[in-house]
Scaffold this active site. Structure first.
Site: not given
Length: 241
Positions: A109, A212, A214
């Site tokens: 990001c 994202h 993660e």
């Protein structure tokens, strides 16, 4: 030995104290997939930054606040979000010194945007205002659920990692890469044309992803492959030292 991955942090003032913080998903995405996470203190000290680069085998540039448009020669528009000049200065310097050593880099990001700006590219300060026909790129609840489709160039590292031409991602941003920095190329796009991934053509491994992963890899294991590949590159880098 597992490679050590330096991770950039965010800053916050709350209840009379200044904090440097990090979403634990960033830490777990490294520790769960074969690396040792190391949180970077935000600093302008050149000696500390150089020591950081001696200590780590890769760098994860994390998400967060907007990038100051000063770095790509623009004044801020009224839609600009929160800025953190100290973090910007640190991450620009960290990135530029890291590329001299060809340290593996993964951006998420804001991290993607920092990579692009630090190498001479620029950003849309607000895609809702500046990109005609832009779809929504910010889901209200931050989490692991799919929000929009992304098309992936089959001639790219991202395709080699994920082995799919299209997938659904989450999305939490209002800025994005506009003109790609020299030495980089865009390799994934949302349906409205917004760039979702950039990759260096010169460095061994420098990949920036706009969504994202993660927070998605536990529920959707395909996204863990991004971190495993990155960490493998960090291991290769370490073994060359």
């Amino acid at each position: 030995m597992k490679p050590v991955i330096g991770i950039t942090t965010d800053s916050e003032y709350n209840n009379w104290y200044y904090y440097q913080r990090l979403n634990e998903w960033n830490l777990k995405s490294i520790s769960d997939n074969g690396g040792i996470p190391f949180m970077f203190q935000i600093t302008s000290d050149d000696v500390i930054i150089e020591k950081y680069l001696e200590m780590v085998d890769g760098i994860l540039f994390t998400g967060g606040n907007d990038v100051n448009p000063h770095y790509y020669g623009e004044d801020p528009i009224k839609e600009i979000g929160r800025l953190d000049c100290e973090r910007d200065e640190f991450e620009m310097k960290l990135y530029r010194n890291a590329v001299k050593k060809d340290i593996p880099i993964l951006g998420i990001c804001r991290g993607t945007q920092v990579m692009n700006v630090a190498d001479g590219g620029n950003l849309y300060q607000d895609i809702n205002i500046q990109v005609q026909g832009a779809n929504s790129h910010s889901y209200d609840l931050f989490g692991s659920y799919e929000y929009h489709n992304v098309d992936i160039d089959t001639d790219s590292k991202l395709y080699e990692i994920l082995k799919v031409k299209e997938l659904k991602t989450n999305s939490y941003h209002h800025q994005s890469v506009k003109e790609v920095a020299k030495g980089y190329r865009p390799t994934a796009f949302a349906k409205d044309g917004i760039i979702e991934c950039i990759e260096s053509q010169d460095l061994t491994f420098a990949v920036g992803i706009q969504w994202h992963p993660e927070v998605m890899y536990n529920r959707l294991p395909i996204f863990a492959d991004i971190f495993r590949t990155f960490i493998k590159q960090c291991e290769i880098y370490h073994n060359k030292l």
